[in-house]
Design an enzyme around this catalytic site. Structure first.
Site, mmCIF file in Angstrom:
data_model
loop_
_atom_site.group_PDB
_atom_site.id
_atom_site.type_symbol
_atom_site.label_atom_id
_atom_site.label_comp_id
_atom_site.label_asym_id
_atom_site.label_seq_id
_atom_site.Cartn_x
_atom_site.Cartn_y
_atom_site.Cartn_z
ATOM 1 N NE ARG A 232 -3.668 -0.384 2.384
ATOM 2 C CZ ARG A 232 -4.851 -0.438 1.761
ATOM 3 N NH1 ARG A 232 -5.357 0.641 1.223
ATOM 4 N NH2 ARG A 232 -5.527 -1.550 1.702
ATOM 5 C CG ASP B 24 2.425 -8.766 12.636
ATOM 6 O OD1 ASP B 24 3.330 -8.940 11.795
ATOM 7 O OD2 ASP B 24 2.106 -7.639 13.061
ATOM 8 C CG ASP C 242 -1.000 -8.002 11.037
ATOM 9 O OD1 ASP C 242 -0.795 -6.867 10.598
ATOM 10 O OD2 ASP C 242 -0.647 -9.046 10.417
ATOM 11 C CB THR D 101 -1.904 7.202 -3.192
ATOM 12 O OG1 THR D 101 -1.347 5.868 -3.294
ATOM 13 C CG2 THR D 101 -0.992 8.196 -3.880
#
Ligand code: URA
Length: 209
Positions: free
Chosen positions: A104, A203, A200, A108
């Site tokens: 990502r 993780d 997550d 933006t």
């Protein structure tokens, strides 16, 4: 319009509870994701076409069924999707495995491809794209765009937990791709995590933080 299937099988729901549990350690988390991926693969393959063949049993000749139709491919979205691959391969060992990696852009917030490697006959295969979490939907939409750009035509998307926001974004963008999930959760929080979710997924699978 895309169909959204929620797998409510008791074994999937039971194992998902322990996957969600913050006290479940990395080893057990990984094993449970693997097991749920196998169970979901069993459900997702329920509609695969069959063809009748002759088989000689020790007793007589008989008619029986084997899989027909398109060969399968599994496409994990890096990195957390990798945690679901082996569980699916247990049931579909001949499937080819492609990979899609997206990051990502911090300015933006748009997802960009950094790695795509797919089977050469991707347009002939029925692909199952896997990622444990369908959160905002941005990454999943872009991953499927990457596959379609390279000729993929028959795609399903499978994840453990989805947020309603992500399901809408994804099915609006890809109405031809059915979605298979183990749980549809309540919402996204301000940090883009699914609530209640599991934290997550990458993780927790790989023991990083
Ligand atoms: N990705 C995750 O791993 N967890 C979430 O809750 C959302 C996105």
């Amino acid at each position: 319009m895309a169909k959204v299937h929620v797998f409510d099988h008791p074994l999937i729901q039971h194992k998902l509870t322990f996957i969600r549990d913050v006290n479940t350690g990395t080893k057990e988390f990984r094993e449970l994701v693997d097991e749920v991926a196998t169970l979901m693969a069993f459900e997702i393959t329920r509609e695969l076409p069959l063809q009748e063949v002759d088989v000689e049993t020790p007793v007589c000749m008989a008619k029986s069924n084997v899989l027909a139709g398109k060969k399968l491919g599994i496409v994990p979205i890096l990195r957390a999707g990798i945690g679901m691959v082996d569980g699916i391969l247990k049931l579909i060992p001949a499937a080819r495995v492609g990979h899609v990696g997206l990051f990502r852009d911090p300015d933006t917030l748009q997802p960009h491809e950094y790695f795509v490697k797919l089977p050469s006959d991707v347009s002939e295969r029925e692909l199952i794209v896997v990622d444990p979490m369908l959160a905002t939907g941005g990454t999943a939409v872009e991953a499927v765009n990457s596959l379609k750009k390279r000729g993929a035509k028959h795609i399903k998307f499978m994840c453990l937990i989805a947020a309603p926001e992500g399901v809408k974004v994804f099915t609006d963008a890809h109405p031809d791709v059915d979605v298979y999930i183990a749980a549809l959760d309540e919402k996204l929080n301000d940090h883009g995590y699914i609530v209640p979710g599991l934290g997550d997924a990458g993780d927790r699978l790989f023991g990083t933080k």
